[in-house]
Design a protein around this motif. Sequence first.
Motif, PDB file in Angstrom:
ATOM      1  N   LEU A 184      42.503  44.435  51.368  1.00  0.00           N
ATOM      2  CA  LEU A 184      42.519  43.121  50.721  1.00  0.00           C
ATOM      3  C   LEU A 184      42.674  43.223  49.208  1.00  0.00           C
ATOM      4  CD1 LEU A 184      39.716  41.282  52.688  1.00  0.00           C
ATOM      5  CD2 LEU A 184      42.113  40.655  52.622  1.00  0.00           C
ATOM      6  N   HIS A 185      42.283  44.344  48.639  1.00  0.00           N
ATOM      7  CA  HIS A 185      42.277  44.501  47.181  1.00  0.00           C
ATOM      8  C   HIS A 185      43.681  44.347  46.592  1.00  0.00           C
ATOM      9  CE1 HIS A 185      40.991  47.156  43.543  1.00  0.00           C
ATOM     10  NE2 HIS A 185      40.920  45.886  43.262  1.00  0.00           N
ATOM     11  N   GLY A 186      44.614  45.168  47.029  1.00  0.00           N
ATOM     12  CA  GLY A 186      45.971  45.113  46.498  1.00  0.00           C
ATOM     13  C   GLY A 186      46.706  43.849  46.894  1.00  0.00           C
ATOM     14  N   MET A 187      46.473  43.384  48.134  1.00  0.00           N
ATOM     15  CA  MET A 187      47.157  42.176  48.589  1.00  0.00           C
ATOM     16  C   MET A 187      46.720  40.964  47.764  1.00  0.00           C
ATOM     17  SD  MET A 187      47.123  40.217  52.234  1.00  0.00           S
ATOM     18  CE  MET A 187      45.531  39.509  51.938  1.00  0.00           C
ATOM     19  N   THR A 188      45.427  40.849  47.482  1.00  0.00           N
ATOM     20  CA  THR A 188      44.926  39.718  46.707  1.00  0.00           C
ATOM     21  C   THR A 188      45.513  39.724  45.307  1.00  0.00           C
ATOM     22  OG1 THR A 188      42.870  39.754  47.970  1.00  0.00           O
ATOM     23  CG2 THR A 188      42.851  38.554  45.902  1.00  0.00           C
ATOM     24  N   ARG A 189      45.607  40.901  44.714  1.00  0.00           N
ATOM     25  CA  ARG A 189      46.182  41.002  43.378  1.00  0.00           C
ATOM     26  C   ARG A 189      47.646  40.570  43.381  1.00  0.00           C
ATOM     27  NH1 ARG A 189      50.080  42.961  40.147  1.00  0.00           N
ATOM     28  NH2 ARG A 189      49.379  43.367  38.053  1.00  0.00           N
ATOM     29  N   SER A 190      48.398  40.984  44.391  1.00  0.00           N
ATOM     30  CA  SER A 190      49.810  40.609  44.492  1.00  0.00           C
ATOM     31  C   SER A 190      49.974  39.105  44.690  1.00  0.00           C
ATOM     32  CB  SER A 190      50.484  41.348  45.639  1.00  0.00           C
ATOM     33  OG  SER A 190      50.516  42.716  45.395  1.00  0.00           O
ATOM     34  N   LEU A 191      49.104  38.505  45.508  1.00  0.00           N
ATOM     35  CA  LEU A 191      49.170  37.060  45.725  1.00  0.00           C
ATOM     36  C   LEU A 191      48.863  36.292  44.444  1.00  0.00           C
ATOM     37  CD1 LEU A 191      47.426  36.777  49.206  1.00  0.00           C
ATOM     38  CD2 LEU A 191      49.845  36.499  48.713  1.00  0.00           C
ATOM     39  N   ILE A 192      47.856  36.747  43.693  1.00  0.00           N
ATOM     40  CA  ILE A 192      47.493  36.066  42.449  1.00  0.00           C
ATOM     41  C   ILE A 192      48.612  36.205  41.421  1.00  0.00           C
ATOM     42  CG2 ILE A 192      45.888  36.102  40.502  1.00  0.00           C
ATOM     43  CD1 ILE A 192      43.694  36.870  42.549  1.00  0.00           C
ATOM     44  N   GLU A 193      49.208  37.394  41.325  1.00  0.00           N
ATOM     45  CA  GLU A 193      50.327  37.585  40.395  1.00  0.00           C
ATOM     46  C   GLU A 193      51.505  36.691  40.779  1.00  0.00           C
ATOM     47  OE1 GLU A 193      52.640  41.246  38.303  1.00  0.00           O
ATOM     48  OE2 GLU A 193      52.380  41.358  40.478  1.00  0.00           O
ATOM     49  N   GLY A 194      51.757  36.531  42.077  1.00  0.00           N
ATOM     50  CA  GLY A 194      52.820  35.640  42.533  1.00  0.00           C
ATOM     51  C   GLY A 194      52.542  34.185  42.190  1.00  0.00           C
ATOM     52  N   MET A 195      51.267  33.794  42.250  1.00  0.00           N
ATOM     53  CA  MET A 195      50.903  32.425  41.881  1.00  0.00           C
ATOM     54  C   MET A 195      51.146  32.181  40.393  1.00  0.00           C
ATOM     55  SD  MET A 195      47.360  32.078  44.044  1.00  0.00           S
ATOM     56  CE  MET A 195      46.845  30.529  43.341  1.00  0.00           C
ATOM     57  N   VAL A 196      50.747  33.125  39.549  1.00  0.00           N
ATOM     58  CA  VAL A 196      50.934  32.980  38.101  1.00  0.00           C
ATOM     59  C   VAL A 196      52.423  32.919  37.768  1.00  0.00           C
ATOM     60  CG1 VAL A 196      50.611  34.128  35.876  1.00  0.00           C
ATOM     61  CG2 VAL A 196      48.727  34.051  37.511  1.00  0.00           C
ATOM     62  N   THR A 197      53.221  33.791  38.376  1.00  0.00           N
ATOM     63  CA  THR A 197      54.664  33.777  38.140  1.00  0.00           C
ATOM     64  C   THR A 197      55.281  32.468  38.620  1.00  0.00           C
ATOM     65  OG1 THR A 197      54.721  36.170  38.429  1.00  0.00           O
ATOM     66  CG2 THR A 197      56.811  35.017  38.570  1.00  0.00           C
ATOM     67  N   GLY A 198      54.802  31.954  39.747  1.00  0.00           N
ATOM     68  CA  GLY A 198      55.344  30.712  40.299  1.00  0.00           C
ATOM     69  C   GLY A 198      55.121  29.508  39.414  1.00  0.00           C
ATOM     70  N   VAL A 199      53.917  29.369  38.843  1.00  0.00           N
ATOM     71  CA  VAL A 199      53.642  28.195  38.010  1.00  0.00           C
ATOM     72  C   VAL A 199      54.282  28.309  36.630  1.00  0.00           C
ATOM     73  CG1 VAL A 199      51.520  27.586  39.216  1.00  0.00           C
ATOM     74  CG2 VAL A 199      51.391  29.040  37.197  1.00  0.00           C
ATOM     75  N   VAL A 200      54.686  29.517  36.224  1.00  0.00           N
ATOM     76  CA  VAL A 200      55.346  29.686  34.930  1.00  0.00           C
ATOM     77  C   VAL A 200      56.868  29.635  35.083  1.00  0.00           C
ATOM     78  CG1 VAL A 200      55.725  31.278  33.004  1.00  0.00           C
ATOM     79  CG2 VAL A 200      53.445  31.006  33.951  1.00  0.00           C
TER      80      VAL A 200
END
Length: 176
Positions: free
Chosen positions: A64-80
């Motif tokens: 879950l550690h790496g997957m959660t980080r990737s999902l959060i990074e995708g969210m930040v990139t998406g809103v920007v």
Amino acid sequence: MSRIGKLPVEIPEKVKVDFDGTTLKINGPKGELSRDIHELIDLEINDEEIIIKRNGESKDDRSLHGMTRSLIEGMVTGVVEGYSKQLEMVGVGYNASMQGKSLKIEAGYSHPVVIEPSENIEFEVEKNKITVKGIDKQQVGNVAAQVRAVREPEPYKGKGIKYIDERIRRKEGKTG
């Protein structure tokens, strides 16, 4: 330790992050995304970065550690910046057009296929190219796959709807 999970996620200036213990909300210039964070993962939010930490060393914690980080990074990139996928229609008589906000595809069937966009998805049509845009990476990919599934490319003539960068493996026809 996960090589991806230990990297912090940088927060750009225009992005606002809110975490209430279970739900992470990220606001940016393009919109707002929210995601439930698993209880095995802890988040530490500073002014300029999000640090993802795991509670234990079990296999579930590590995965879950790496997957959660990737999902959060995708969210930040998406809103920007947002995400987009481009598809190309190949075939005589195949075309797409906008019908209000929905996409109307004529791909060799007796009737046109109309695809309704979900709330954060937009379509753009330019000649034989269809662009699917949105802020949620998963949603953009799912809608693009739905559009491609209307008429998947066939291996003999290459007709159908394909991604711009997709390469169709061609088969040889029957020999006489």
